[in-house]
Design a protein around this motif. Structure first.
Motif, PDB file in Angstrom:
ATOM      1  N   GLY A   1       7.702   5.838  -0.197  1.00  0.00           N
ATOM      2  CA  GLY A   1       7.191   5.288   1.130  1.00  0.00           C
ATOM      3  C   GLY A   1       6.506   6.228   2.418  1.00  0.00           C
ATOM      4  O   GLY A   1       5.915   5.780   3.519  1.00  0.00           O
ATOM      5  N   LYS A   2       7.005   7.746   1.597  1.00  0.00           N
ATOM      6  CA  LYS A   2       6.086   8.088   2.572  1.00  0.00           C
ATOM      7  C   LYS A   2       5.102   8.568   3.081  1.00  0.00           C
ATOM      8  O   LYS A   2       4.331   8.807   1.644  1.00  0.00           O
ATOM      9  N   GLU A   3       3.911   8.956   3.764  1.00  0.00           N
ATOM     10  CA  GLU A   3       2.316   9.749   3.401  1.00  0.00           C
ATOM     11  C   GLU A   3       2.767  10.756   3.687  1.00  0.00           C
ATOM     12  O   GLU A   3       3.029  11.434   4.267  1.00  0.00           O
ATOM     13  N   ILE A   4       2.205  11.080   2.872  1.00  0.00           N
ATOM     14  CA  ILE A   4       1.742  12.978   2.629  1.00  0.00           C
ATOM     15  C   ILE A   4       0.812  13.331   2.604  1.00  0.00           C
ATOM     16  O   ILE A   4      -0.364  12.310   1.852  1.00  0.00           O
ATOM     17  N   ALA A   5       0.712  14.726   2.255  1.00  0.00           N
ATOM     18  CA  ALA A   5      -0.541  15.268   1.955  1.00  0.00           C
ATOM     19  C   ALA A   5      -0.333  15.655   0.643  1.00  0.00           C
ATOM     20  O   ALA A   5       0.708  16.410   0.222  1.00  0.00           O
ATOM     21  N   VAL A   6      -1.412  15.946  -0.544  1.00  0.00           N
ATOM     22  CA  VAL A   6      -1.127  16.589  -1.911  1.00  0.00           C
ATOM     23  C   VAL A   6      -2.266  17.862  -1.998  1.00  0.00           C
ATOM     24  O   VAL A   6      -3.329  17.294  -1.795  1.00  0.00           O
TER      25      VAL A   6
END
Length: 246
Positions: A144-149
């Motif tokens: 459910g987390k908004e991350i960057a890759v």
């Protein structure tokens, strides 16, 4: 800003789900992802999971590959793999500098024989932006987390010794930050300044990943300043007209 190496990730095989291994590593290290975290993942494991591994024994070198291989003292089979990944050879000296099919300018079209079985090489992922987005979506679905890759690779640079990490694929992060119009420390207005946070973050992560026996294919970066958003790594490419080194 904090960089955290993700350890205990096993050797990756074709078809493996990298997101699952990364989440397992986070769990084993008692780390819970937070919104705005960044995952930097080495190109080598992305290529392996995608099956982008070439067995040199299966390669029949072309006459051009043999000619170039003799000139630079390189296995012509490996040269053939490089040529297959290349739009244009921009420099031919003791090493091949190429424009890859993706649009990167780098040595040997990113073909790499480190961290892979003897007699084999990895080639760059077909679409690193897509790889990054796929991993980001899978991790968001699970956490459910908004991350960057960021997918990273280690390359050399013109006029400087030593390889550093570069971003070759991104998701959830804008690749460029434009500072035009902002004021410097003396009140002067910046005219053209741009920075590439994705490359800066890839370089920071490369210190944790290492280049030899470290076995750290992914790094968690926390509390880094960046702008969330959509974008493509191609936004960092210089046109040939603007590139003074091609």
């Amino acid at each position: 800003m904090k960089t955290i190496p993700l350890t205990e990730i096993p050797l990756i095989k074709p078809g493996d789900d990298l997101s699952e291994y990364i989440l397992e590593s986070l769990k084993n290290q008692e780390l819970a992802l937070k919104n705005k975290d960044i995952l930097v993942i080495a190109q080598s494991v992305v290529s392996k999971a995608e099956g982008n591994i070439v067995d040199l024994s299966s390669i029949e070198p072309s006459s051009r590959a043999k000619e170039i291989g003799k000139k630079i003292d390189e296995d012509p089979r490996r040269v053939k793999v490089i040529l297959d990944q290349t739009q244009e050879i921009t420099r031919l000296g003791h090493v091949l500098i190429t424009l890859t099919n993706h649009g990167f300018v780098c040595a040997d079209a990113g073909v790499d024989d480190s961290n892979v079985e003897e007699g084999k090489v990895t080639i760059l992922p077909e679409n690193p932006d897509n790889n990054a987005e796929e991993i980001r979506k899978k991790i968001k679905k699970r956490t459910g987390k908004e991350i960057a890759v960021i997918i990273s690779d280690s390359w050399g640079r013109p006029f400087r010794l030593g390889a550093v990490g570069f971003a070759i694929g991104i998701a959830g992060i804008t690749p460029l930050k434009h500072l035009k119009g902002e004021e410097d420390a003396y009140g002067g207005q910046l005219e053209t300044t741009k920075i590439a946070p994705v490359d800066a973050l890839a370089a920071a992560a490369s210190l944790e990943m290492g280049e030899s026996h470290e076995k750290v294919p992914a790094v968690l970066i926390r509390n880094a300043p960046y702008e969330s958003g959509e974008g493509s790594i191609s936004e960092l490419f210089r046109s040939e007209e603007m590139d003074l080194f091609r």
